[in-house]
Design a protein around this motif. Structure first.
Motif, PDB file in Angstrom:
ATOM      1  N   VAL A 132       0.841  -1.202   0.000  1.00 21.25           N
ATOM      2  CA  VAL A 132       0.000   0.000   0.000  1.00 21.25           C
ATOM      3  C   VAL A 132       0.877   1.253   0.000  1.00 21.25           C
ATOM      4  O   VAL A 132       0.635   2.199  -0.762  1.00 21.25           O
ATOM      5  CB  VAL A 132      -0.951  -0.002   1.207  1.00 21.25           C
ATOM      6  N   LEU A 133       1.892   1.282   0.842  1.00 17.52           N
ATOM      7  CA  LEU A 133       2.774   2.447   0.907  1.00 17.52           C
ATOM      8  C   LEU A 133       3.535   2.650  -0.398  1.00 17.52           C
ATOM      9  O   LEU A 133       3.789   3.797  -0.806  1.00 17.52           O
ATOM     10  CB  LEU A 133       3.755   2.302   2.074  1.00 17.52           C
ATOM     11  N   GLN A 134       3.901   1.555  -1.058  1.00 16.28           N
ATOM     12  CA  GLN A 134       4.614   1.665  -2.325  1.00 16.28           C
ATOM     13  C   GLN A 134       3.661   1.778  -3.516  1.00 16.28           C
ATOM     14  O   GLN A 134       4.072   1.707  -4.662  1.00 16.28           O
ATOM     15  CB  GLN A 134       5.564   0.469  -2.488  1.00 16.28           C
ATOM     16  N   ARG A 135       2.373   1.943  -3.195  1.00 16.81           N
ATOM     17  CA  ARG A 135       1.331   2.249  -4.182  1.00 16.81           C
ATOM     18  C   ARG A 135       1.174   1.183  -5.254  1.00 16.81           C
ATOM     19  O   ARG A 135       0.810   1.486  -6.399  1.00 16.81           O
ATOM     20  CB  ARG A 135       1.602   3.617  -4.817  1.00 16.81           C
ATOM     21  N   VAL A 136       1.468  -0.056  -4.877  1.00 16.94           N
ATOM     22  CA  VAL A 136       1.150  -1.170  -5.763  1.00 16.94           C
ATOM     23  C   VAL A 136      -0.345  -1.451  -5.698  1.00 16.94           C
ATOM     24  O   VAL A 136      -0.971  -1.786  -6.696  1.00 16.94           O
ATOM     25  CB  VAL A 136       1.956  -2.421  -5.368  1.00 16.94           C
ATOM     26  N   HIS A 137      -0.922  -1.286  -4.494  1.00 17.93           N
ATOM     27  CA  HIS A 137      -2.359  -1.433  -4.281  1.00 17.93           C
ATOM     28  C   HIS A 137      -2.862  -0.202  -3.536  1.00 17.93           C
ATOM     29  O   HIS A 137      -2.159   0.361  -2.695  1.00 17.93           O
ATOM     30  CB  HIS A 137      -2.672  -2.699  -3.481  1.00 17.93           C
ATOM     31  N   LYS A 138      -4.093   0.172  -3.824  1.00 15.05           N
ATOM     32  CA  LYS A 138      -4.653   1.360  -3.193  1.00 15.05           C
ATOM     33  C   LYS A 138      -5.129   1.096  -1.770  1.00 15.05           C
ATOM     34  O   LYS A 138      -5.151   2.007  -0.941  1.00 15.05           O
ATOM     35  CB  LYS A 138      -5.816   1.885  -4.038  1.00 15.05           C
ATOM     36  N   GLY A 170       9.961 -10.601 -23.004  1.00  8.80           N
ATOM     37  CA  GLY A 170       8.646 -10.258 -22.489  1.00  8.80           C
ATOM     38  C   GLY A 170       8.576 -10.365 -20.984  1.00  8.80           C
ATOM     39  O   GLY A 170       7.968  -9.523 -20.310  1.00  8.80           O
ATOM     40  N   VAL A 171       9.203 -11.386 -20.430  1.00  3.97           N
ATOM     41  CA  VAL A 171       9.226 -11.560 -18.972  1.00  3.97           C
ATOM     42  C   VAL A 171       9.952 -10.397 -18.318  1.00  3.97           C
ATOM     43  O   VAL A 171       9.489  -9.830 -17.326  1.00  3.97           O
ATOM     44  CB  VAL A 171       9.914 -12.895 -18.605  1.00  3.97           C
ATOM     45  N   MET A 172      11.097 -10.016 -18.877  1.00  4.82           N
ATOM     46  CA  MET A 172      11.891  -8.946 -18.281  1.00  4.82           C
ATOM     47  C   MET A 172      11.183  -7.600 -18.398  1.00  4.82           C
ATOM     48  O   MET A 172      11.256  -6.776 -17.486  1.00  4.82           O
ATOM     49  CB  MET A 172      13.265  -8.885 -18.942  1.00  4.82           C
ATOM     50  N   LEU A 173      10.489  -7.367 -19.498  1.00  2.93           N
ATOM     51  CA  LEU A 173       9.742  -6.120 -19.639  1.00  2.93           C
ATOM     52  C   LEU A 173       8.636  -6.033 -18.589  1.00  2.93           C
ATOM     53  O   LEU A 173       8.435  -4.985 -17.960  1.00  2.93           O
ATOM     54  CB  LEU A 173       9.147  -6.014 -21.041  1.00  2.93           C
ATOM     55  N   LYS A 174       7.902  -7.116 -18.409  1.00  4.17           N
ATOM     56  CA  LYS A 174       6.839  -7.138 -17.416  1.00  4.17           C
ATOM     57  C   LYS A 174       7.409  -6.985 -16.019  1.00  4.17           C
ATOM     58  O   LYS A 174       6.863  -6.234 -15.184  1.00  4.17           O
ATOM     59  CB  LYS A 174       6.062  -8.458 -17.523  1.00  4.17           C
ATOM     60  N   LEU A 175       8.514  -7.684 -15.756  1.00  8.84           N
ATOM     61  CA  LEU A 175       9.148  -7.601 -14.445  1.00  8.84           C
ATOM     62  C   LEU A 175       9.634  -6.181 -14.174  1.00  8.84           C
ATOM     63  O   LEU A 175       9.449  -5.641 -13.080  1.00  8.84           O
ATOM     64  CB  LEU A 175      10.304  -8.591 -14.368  1.00  8.84           C
ATOM     65  N   GLY A 176      10.242  -5.565 -15.179  1.00  9.67           N
ATOM     66  CA  GLY A 176      10.719  -4.202 -15.015  1.00  9.67           C
ATOM     67  C   GLY A 176       9.593  -3.225 -14.748  1.00  9.67           C
ATOM     68  O   GLY A 176       9.712  -2.329 -13.905  1.00  9.67           O
ATOM     69  N   PHE A 177       8.484  -3.399 -15.457  1.00  9.26           N
ATOM     70  CA  PHE A 177       7.338  -2.509 -15.256  1.00  9.26           C
ATOM     71  C   PHE A 177       6.799  -2.634 -13.837  1.00  9.26           C
ATOM     72  O   PHE A 177       6.517  -1.624 -13.172  1.00  9.26           O
ATOM     73  CB  PHE A 177       6.240  -2.844 -16.266  1.00  9.26           C
ATOM     74  N   ARG A 178       6.637  -3.853 -13.354  1.00  9.40           N
ATOM     75  CA  ARG A 178       6.059  -4.073 -12.031  1.00  9.40           C
ATOM     76  C   ARG A 178       7.004  -3.601 -10.920  1.00  9.40           C
ATOM     77  O   ARG A 178       6.569  -3.003  -9.931  1.00  9.40           O
ATOM     78  CB  ARG A 178       5.717  -5.551 -11.849  1.00  9.40           C
TER      79      ARG A 178
END
Length: 226
Positions: A132-138, A170-178
């Motif tokens: 929550v603090l890192q704004r992954v979830h509201k 594709g895995v690394m792009l998704k991982l980097g985004f998250r």
């Protein structure tokens, strides 16, 4: 002749990257990378934060929670500032590595802030706080649900894995985004900076510091009784 006292090592002085097992979990399940990181951070770094707070209170009798929190914030902001400049990896792998180290460092900071204000940094609820603090979830409810899913997928990955059948880029792009989302850093900008010589040092230092300071302010507001 008396022996010289062995200096007590302060764990905050060390920059520690996420462990290899965590990287494996995140690569096999990049969609839930922040949840895997939060769970592992509480397991591995929670006890460290608790020991640090206990030792600091013994070394500095009467120290206030605010003072302890400020000490942790200064140290981890420094570590975050230099973490983007020490990695020699370039391109997409280097950007993902930087983001993972930054998210891990920020999680350590939040757990140390929690310990400074008397909260148990090793409690399972701290993983919810991190997300929550890192704004992954509201909200905490959504964070708890995602953590439960990630924990189940982590157990399943010990028996089955499909990462070998998926395109690595594709895995690394998704991982980097998250991971960028968790660390408060725009992943695309970090990846671009890794392509330009010298840019990753200048941009990484400033961005890492700003994102970590913002997170520190939210963590203090969350854990402080005031």
């Amino acid at each position: 002749m008396s022996e010289a006292a062995t200096p007590v090592r302060d764990p905050i002085q060390e920059t520690i990257a996420p462990p290899g097992t965590l990287w494996s979990h995140m690569k096999s399940d990049p969609q839930y990378a922040p949840e895997h990181l939060a769970l592992d951070a509480v397991r591995r770094l929670g006890p460290e934060a608790a020991q640090w707070a206990e030792r600091m209170r013994l070394d500095r009798p009467g120290v206030s929670p605010d003072a302890l929190a400020a000490l942790a914030i200064r140290r981890f902001t420094t570590l975050a500032r230099i973490s983007g400049a020490v990695s020699g990896a370039t391109g997409l792998p280097g950007a993902v590595l930087d983001l993972g180290v930054l998210a891990w460092t920020q999680s350590r900071m939040v757990l140390h802030i929690a310990a400074a204000y008397g909260e148990d940094p090793a409690a399972t609820e701290r993983a919810t706080d991190l997300l929550v603090l890192q704004r992954v979830h509201k909200a905490a409810e959504g964070a708890r649900l995602a953590l439960g899913v990630a924990a189940g997928r982590e157990r399943a990955s010990r028996m089955f894995t499909d990462v070998a059948d998926r395109p690595l880029t594709g895995v690394m792009l998704k991982l980097g985004f998250r991971l960028g989302q968790m660390a408060g850093v725009h992943a695309a900008r970090r990846m671009f900076a890794k392509m330009v010589p010298g840019a990753s040092v200048v941009l990484g230092t400033w961005v890492n510091s700003a994102a970590t300071k913002d997170l520190a302010a939210r963590a203090r507001a969350h854990f402080s009784p005031a």
